[in-house]
Design a protein around this motif. Structure first.
Motif, PDB file in Angstrom:
ATOM      1  N   ASN A  19       0.824  -1.204   0.000  1.00  0.00           N
ATOM      2  CA  ASN A  19       0.000   0.000   0.000  1.00  0.00           C
ATOM      3  C   ASN A  19       0.863   1.261   0.000  1.00  0.00           C
ATOM      4  O   ASN A  19       0.567   2.227  -0.707  1.00  0.00           O
ATOM      5  CB  ASN A  19      -0.917   0.010   1.232  1.00  0.00           C
ATOM      6  CG  ASN A  19      -2.102  -0.917   1.082  1.00  0.00           C
ATOM      7  OD1 ASN A  19      -2.449  -1.323  -0.027  1.00  0.00           O
ATOM      8  ND2 ASN A  19      -2.715  -1.275   2.182  1.00  0.00           N
ATOM      9  N   THR A  20       1.938   1.242   0.805  1.00  0.00           N
ATOM     10  CA  THR A  20       2.820   2.403   0.896  1.00  0.00           C
ATOM     11  C   THR A  20       3.521   2.667  -0.428  1.00  0.00           C
ATOM     12  O   THR A  20       3.589   3.809  -0.897  1.00  0.00           O
ATOM     13  CB  THR A  20       3.859   2.188   2.007  1.00  0.00           C
ATOM     14  OG1 THR A  20       3.195   1.874   3.237  1.00  0.00           O
ATOM     15  CG2 THR A  20       4.703   3.433   2.202  1.00  0.00           C
ATOM     16  N   LEU A  21       4.062   1.613  -1.033  1.00  0.00           N
ATOM     17  CA  LEU A  21       4.758   1.777  -2.312  1.00  0.00           C
ATOM     18  C   LEU A  21       3.799   2.232  -3.408  1.00  0.00           C
ATOM     19  O   LEU A  21       4.154   3.091  -4.231  1.00  0.00           O
ATOM     20  CB  LEU A  21       5.425   0.460  -2.705  1.00  0.00           C
ATOM     21  CG  LEU A  21       6.613   0.009  -1.840  1.00  0.00           C
ATOM     22  CD1 LEU A  21       7.067  -1.378  -2.256  1.00  0.00           C
ATOM     23  CD2 LEU A  21       7.763   0.997  -1.957  1.00  0.00           C
ATOM     24  N   TYR A  22       2.607   1.665  -3.433  1.00  0.00           N
ATOM     25  CA  TYR A  22       1.619   2.039  -4.448  1.00  0.00           C
ATOM     26  C   TYR A  22       1.193   3.491  -4.279  1.00  0.00           C
ATOM     27  O   TYR A  22       1.052   4.239  -5.256  1.00  0.00           O
ATOM     28  CB  TYR A  22       0.417   1.102  -4.362  1.00  0.00           C
ATOM     29  CG  TYR A  22      -0.584   1.267  -5.481  1.00  0.00           C
ATOM     30  CD1 TYR A  22      -0.166   1.462  -6.792  1.00  0.00           C
ATOM     31  CD2 TYR A  22      -1.956   1.226  -5.229  1.00  0.00           C
ATOM     32  CE1 TYR A  22      -1.078   1.610  -7.825  1.00  0.00           C
ATOM     33  CE2 TYR A  22      -2.875   1.371  -6.249  1.00  0.00           C
ATOM     34  CZ  TYR A  22      -2.430   1.569  -7.549  1.00  0.00           C
ATOM     35  OH  TYR A  22      -3.333   1.723  -8.575  1.00  0.00           O
ATOM     36  N   MET A  23       0.999   3.916  -3.026  1.00  0.00           N
ATOM     37  CA  MET A  23       0.626   5.295  -2.749  1.00  0.00           C
ATOM     38  C   MET A  23       1.732   6.252  -3.182  1.00  0.00           C
ATOM     39  O   MET A  23       1.472   7.294  -3.806  1.00  0.00           O
ATOM     40  CB  MET A  23       0.353   5.472  -1.257  1.00  0.00           C
ATOM     41  CG  MET A  23      -0.216   6.825  -0.894  1.00  0.00           C
ATOM     42  SD  MET A  23      -1.971   6.970  -1.261  1.00  0.00           S
ATOM     43  CE  MET A  23      -2.648   5.880  -0.006  1.00  0.00           C
ATOM     44  N   SER A  24       2.979   5.909  -2.873  1.00  0.00           N
ATOM     45  CA  SER A  24       4.102   6.758  -3.264  1.00  0.00           C
ATOM     46  C   SER A  24       4.252   6.801  -4.777  1.00  0.00           C
ATOM     47  O   SER A  24       4.572   7.851  -5.362  1.00  0.00           O
ATOM     48  CB  SER A  24       5.394   6.257  -2.619  1.00  0.00           C
ATOM     49  OG  SER A  24       5.342   6.375  -1.220  1.00  0.00           O
ATOM     50  N   LEU A  35      12.379  10.270  -3.892  1.00  0.00           N
ATOM     51  CA  LEU A  35      12.546   8.821  -3.769  1.00  0.00           C
ATOM     52  C   LEU A  35      12.989   8.435  -2.368  1.00  0.00           C
ATOM     53  O   LEU A  35      12.726   7.324  -1.912  1.00  0.00           O
ATOM     54  CB  LEU A  35      13.559   8.315  -4.799  1.00  0.00           C
ATOM     55  CG  LEU A  35      13.092   8.316  -6.259  1.00  0.00           C
ATOM     56  CD1 LEU A  35      14.235   7.909  -7.174  1.00  0.00           C
ATOM     57  CD2 LEU A  35      11.904   7.380  -6.450  1.00  0.00           C
ATOM     58  N   GLY A  36      13.688   9.343  -1.686  1.00  0.00           N
ATOM     59  CA  GLY A  36      14.110   9.053  -0.323  1.00  0.00           C
ATOM     60  C   GLY A  36      12.957   8.927   0.647  1.00  0.00           C
ATOM     61  O   GLY A  36      13.109   8.330   1.721  1.00  0.00           O
ATOM     62  N   MET A  68      12.860   1.335  11.072  1.00  0.00           N
ATOM     63  CA  MET A  68      14.253   1.275  10.631  1.00  0.00           C
ATOM     64  C   MET A  68      14.345   0.712   9.216  1.00  0.00           C
ATOM     65  O   MET A  68      15.131   1.188   8.387  1.00  0.00           O
ATOM     66  CB  MET A  68      15.064   0.413  11.599  1.00  0.00           C
ATOM     67  CG  MET A  68      16.547   0.432  11.357  1.00  0.00           C
ATOM     68  SD  MET A  68      17.439  -0.492  12.630  1.00  0.00           S
ATOM     69  CE  MET A  68      19.128  -0.300  12.040  1.00  0.00           C
ATOM     70  N   PHE A  69      13.543  -0.295   8.931  1.00  0.00           N
ATOM     71  CA  PHE A  69      13.506  -0.867   7.582  1.00  0.00           C
ATOM     72  C   PHE A  69      13.070   0.191   6.572  1.00  0.00           C
ATOM     73  O   PHE A  69      13.636   0.291   5.475  1.00  0.00           O
ATOM     74  CB  PHE A  69      12.546  -2.057   7.567  1.00  0.00           C
ATOM     75  CG  PHE A  69      12.210  -2.563   6.193  1.00  0.00           C
ATOM     76  CD1 PHE A  69      13.119  -3.305   5.472  1.00  0.00           C
ATOM     77  CD2 PHE A  69      10.970  -2.283   5.629  1.00  0.00           C
ATOM     78  CE1 PHE A  69      12.805  -3.776   4.203  1.00  0.00           C
ATOM     79  CE2 PHE A  69      10.647  -2.742   4.359  1.00  0.00           C
ATOM     80  CZ  PHE A  69      11.576  -3.488   3.647  1.00  0.00           C
ATOM     81  N   VAL A  73      15.389   1.507   3.356  1.00  0.00           N
ATOM     82  CA  VAL A  73      14.918   1.465   1.964  1.00  0.00           C
ATOM     83  C   VAL A  73      15.047   2.841   1.328  1.00  0.00           C
ATOM     84  O   VAL A  73      15.503   2.980   0.182  1.00  0.00           O
ATOM     85  CB  VAL A  73      13.461   0.969   1.906  1.00  0.00           C
ATOM     86  CG1 VAL A  73      12.890   1.146   0.510  1.00  0.00           C
ATOM     87  CG2 VAL A  73      13.384  -0.489   2.317  1.00  0.00           C
ATOM     88  N   GLY A  74      14.667   3.895   2.059  1.00  0.00           N
ATOM     89  CA  GLY A  74      14.800   5.247   1.539  1.00  0.00           C
ATOM     90  C   GLY A  74      16.241   5.613   1.255  1.00  0.00           C
ATOM     91  O   GLY A  74      16.555   6.245   0.236  1.00  0.00           O
TER      92      GLY A  74
END
Length: 318
Positions: A92-97, A244-245, A292-293, A297-298
């Motif tokens: 959901n987070t990746l799709y939203m971003s 992207l960060g 932290m994960f 990733v950022g």
């Protein structure tokens, strides 16, 4: 004697270097004092909390304390990839971003290009002031406006019912409307403010380039494509790298206010998930590991994007 003689120039050089540093500090003492509040902010709110990352590697028990809790190593990080709920939240987070990068990121660029083409300065400043205003509204106010407009008896549904005879559309409770509404809110609130950086970059374009293009018979669209956009390309690349960060950061306050019992099971993102796990369920260690994960990733995305940008001849962030 030889050792002392050889060391003497080095000692004198070190002393002179320290003297220059002290003189420079004293000379810029007022500027350094002005920078102290900013330095204190980063030390207190950015660096000091990093010691709390230790919670991600222990099974934290409030009664035993941080140092008394059991060390579990990478156990909580393994849970991130074993828990189906976490994987759904990450998606959901990746799709939203992704939606925000595709639709919200280009909007300040388009607005800046249109404002740059405006010849009436009074009109240009008026439009700039109007589109800047939403940035200064808190997300509580923005979401409140959205709820008033899109609720069952809100202005939008009343208009659709009176104008077209439609039934009320559940904009706020139907999960399929959640992501488009969030992206629309981001565009409405931040697009105008984002034009500041691009307008500053456009101000540095040499006017003689446009004059030469006019002489060559280039249209306005040709001038934008061959002069304006290449002039701000490096700025666009830098802003994209910085964006992207934060690809794992969808904005806690906005999402939290938009969630309700009808959509929270399917539209939860990492920020709200960490809140629910860490604060409401007191699973501090797992919530810290997820946070932290997200940061790692950022960091990887910023470094990768910066390296790719440099390979294509751009300056990058560093």
């Amino acid at each position: 004697m030889e050792t002392q003689t050889a060391a003497s120039p080095r000692v004198r050089s070190d002393r002179s270097a320290w003297a220059r540093i002290k003189n420079r500090i004293w000379k810029d003492r007022y500027l350094l004092l002005l920078g102290l509040p900013g330095l204190a902010y980063f030390l207190v709110y950015k660096y000091a909390p990093m010691f709390g990352l230790y919670l991600a590697f222990i099974d934290f028990n409030p009664f035993q304390g941080i140092w008394g809790s059991d060390w579990v190593g990478m156990t909580h990080f393994k849970r991130i990839f074993e828990d189906t709920e976490v994987l759904r939240v990450i998606w959901n987070t990746l799709y939203m971003s992704f939606l925000q990068i595709v639709f919200a990121f280009p909007m300040p660029i388009l607005l800046a290009l249109m404002l740059n083409e405006a010849r009436n300065q009074v009109y240009k400043r008026l439009v700039q002031s109007i589109i800047y205003l939403p940035h200064f509204l808190s997300w509580v106010v923005v979401v409140g406006i959205w709820i008033i407009f899109f609720r069952g008896e809100g202005l939008v549904n009343v208009f659709l019912r009176d104008a077209f005879g439609w039934d009320s559309i559940p904009f706020l409770t139907d999960p399929s409307f959640f992501k488009p509404m969030v992206v629309t809110q981001v565009i409405w609130k931040e697009a105008g403010w984002g034009t500041i950086i691009f307008l500053a970059a456009l101000a540095g374009v040499n006017p003689s380039l446009y004059e030469a293009a006019v002489v060559d018979g280039a249209s306005r669209m040709r001038q934008i494509w061959h002069i304006t956009l290449p002039a701000i390309r490096s700025t666009i690349v830098i802003m994209l790298i910085l964006r992207l960060g934060t690809v794992m950061d969808s904005g806690f306050e906005q999402i939290f206010l938009m969630l309700n019992p009808f959509n929270e099971q399917t539209q939860n993102v990492l920020d709200t998930f960490v809140f629910y796990k860490g604060i409401q369920q007191s699973d501090y260690s797992f919530a810290t590991a997820v946070g932290m994960f997200k940061g790692l990733v950022g960091l990887v995305l910023v470094m990768s994007a910066n390296r790719i940008a440099k390979k294509f001849g751009e300056d990058g962030v560093y």
